[in-house]
Enzyme design. Sequence first.
Site, short mmCIF file in Angstrom:
data_model
loop_
_atom_site.label_atom_id
_atom_site.label_comp_id
_atom_site.label_asym_id
_atom_site.label_seq_id
_atom_site.Cartn_x
_atom_site.Cartn_y
_atom_site.Cartn_z
N GLU A 1 62.60 -7.13 38.10
CA GLU A 1 63.12 -6.72 39.41
C GLU A 1 63.96 -7.82 40.07
O GLU A 1 64.60 -7.58 41.08
CB GLU A 1 61.97 -6.27 40.33
CG GLU A 1 61.13 -7.38 40.96
CD GLU A 1 60.15 -8.06 40.01
OE1 GLU A 1 60.18 -7.78 38.79
OE2 GLU A 1 59.36 -8.88 40.49
N CYS B 1 54.10 -9.56 36.02
CA CYS B 1 53.55 -10.88 36.32
C CYS B 1 52.13 -10.77 36.90
O CYS B 1 51.22 -10.42 36.18
CB CYS B 1 54.50 -11.67 37.21
SG CYS B 1 54.24 -13.42 37.07
N ILE C 1 58.06 -16.78 36.62
CA ILE C 1 57.66 -17.59 37.77
C ILE C 1 56.15 -17.81 37.72
O ILE C 1 55.38 -16.88 37.91
CB ILE C 1 58.03 -16.91 39.11
CG1 ILE C 1 59.54 -16.63 39.15
CG2 ILE C 1 57.62 -17.79 40.29
CD1 ILE C 1 59.98 -15.82 40.35
N ARG C 2 55.76 -19.03 37.42
CA ARG C 2 54.32 -19.36 37.24
C ARG C 2 53.63 -18.19 36.51
O ARG C 2 52.61 -17.67 36.93
CB ARG C 2 53.65 -19.66 38.59
CG ARG C 2 54.16 -20.96 39.21
CD ARG C 2 53.51 -21.26 40.53
NE ARG C 2 53.73 -20.21 41.50
CZ ARG C 2 52.82 -19.33 41.92
NH1 ARG C 2 51.59 -19.39 41.47
NH2 ARG C 2 53.13 -18.41 42.78
N ARG D 1 46.59 -17.07 32.59
CA ARG D 1 47.36 -17.22 33.85
C ARG D 1 48.05 -18.57 33.90
O ARG D 1 47.59 -19.53 33.30
CB ARG D 1 46.41 -17.14 35.04
CG ARG D 1 45.95 -15.74 35.35
CD ARG D 1 45.08 -15.75 36.61
NE ARG D 1 45.81 -16.19 37.78
CZ ARG D 1 45.23 -16.63 38.90
NH1 ARG D 1 43.92 -16.73 38.97
NH2 ARG D 1 45.96 -17.00 39.93
N HIS E 1 59.88 -11.06 35.48
CA HIS E 1 60.19 -10.24 36.66
C HIS E 1 61.51 -9.49 36.47
O HIS E 1 62.55 -9.98 36.92
CB HIS E 1 60.35 -11.15 37.89
CG HIS E 1 59.07 -11.71 38.41
ND1 HIS E 1 58.35 -11.12 39.41
CD2 HIS E 1 58.39 -12.83 38.07
CE1 HIS E 1 57.28 -11.85 39.68
NE2 HIS E 1 57.28 -12.89 38.87
N GLY F 1 53.18 -11.63 42.31
CA GLY F 1 52.70 -12.24 43.55
C GLY F 1 51.58 -13.18 43.16
O GLY F 1 51.71 -13.95 42.22
N GLU F 2 50.47 -13.06 43.85
CA GLU F 2 49.31 -13.90 43.53
C GLU F 2 48.15 -12.96 43.21
O GLU F 2 47.66 -12.25 44.10
CB GLU F 2 49.02 -14.81 44.74
CG GLU F 2 48.17 -16.00 44.40
CD GLU F 2 48.67 -16.79 43.20
OE1 GLU F 2 49.87 -17.12 43.16
OE2 GLU F 2 47.87 -17.06 42.30
N SER F 3 47.72 -12.97 41.95
CA SER F 3 46.75 -11.97 41.52
C SER F 3 45.42 -12.10 42.27
O SER F 3 44.76 -11.08 42.54
CB SER F 3 46.54 -12.05 40.01
OG SER F 3 46.18 -13.35 39.63
N1 GLN Z 1 50.67 -17.23 39.08
C1 GLN Z 1 50.45 -15.93 39.64
C2 GLN Z 1 49.03 -15.45 39.39
O1 GLN Z 1 48.32 -16.05 38.65
C3 GLN Z 1 51.44 -14.92 39.08
C4 GLN Z 1 52.83 -15.33 39.45
C5 GLN Z 1 53.78 -14.20 39.66
O2 GLN Z 1 53.40 -13.04 39.83
N2 GLN Z 1 55.03 -14.54 39.72
O3 GLN Z 1 48.64 -14.47 39.94
#
Ligand code: GLN
Length: 182
Positions: free
Chosen positions: A165, A79, A127-128, A99, A163, A47-49
């Site tokens: 999952e 991630c 993903i990113r 990151r 990921h 997700g977004e940390s």
């Molecule tokens: N870019 C996100 C972060 O820095 C991590 C991306 C992800 O969990 N797919 O938190």
Amino acid sequence: MRIAILALQGAFEEHRQMLLRLGVENFLVRNLDDWKQKKDALIIPGGESTTILKLLYDLSLFDLVRSEILTGLPVFGTCAGLIMLDSNHLATMNIQVKRNAYGRQLGSFFTEGDFIGISGKIPMTFIRAPYIETTCNGVEVLSVVNGNIVAARQGSQLVTAFHPELNDDTRVHEYFLRMIEK
Ligand code: GLN
């Protein structure tokens, strides 16, 4: 066995589907009351940390989650979940993370790679994604892609920059289940 899935933000539903496919009982953690339920392990999703970190603080979960992991609760972070366990966040693993490590163009990609302890190639969706820049005491590197560490383990803590999952392959989750059983 009963696994808690941190469900504050991000790809928690996909982990839940994975566990259901494997026949593993699980529940979502959205607040302090959820967290108090009995659990044998924890999954922290992607997700977004920055968002997950803020919500952990806002919901008074940060210290509780950290201390349960430090006293032996097995945890699997994917991630953003990997980022959460690094030395700048929950600091339960001896890893330093970069990151959004692949730049904007290569931010998201798919590959197949080796994973120590699992035979055959593992599908890996990034993903990113972050990667692990440095490791120390007690960290075992499990997977390296393009020279970057993308999976590691420290005791009963497992992290992947990709990921698992999001693909059909259940082997990384099964690897985690074997870690819990030990
Ligand atoms: N870019 C996100 C972060 O820095 C991590 C991306 C992800 O969990 N797919 O938190």
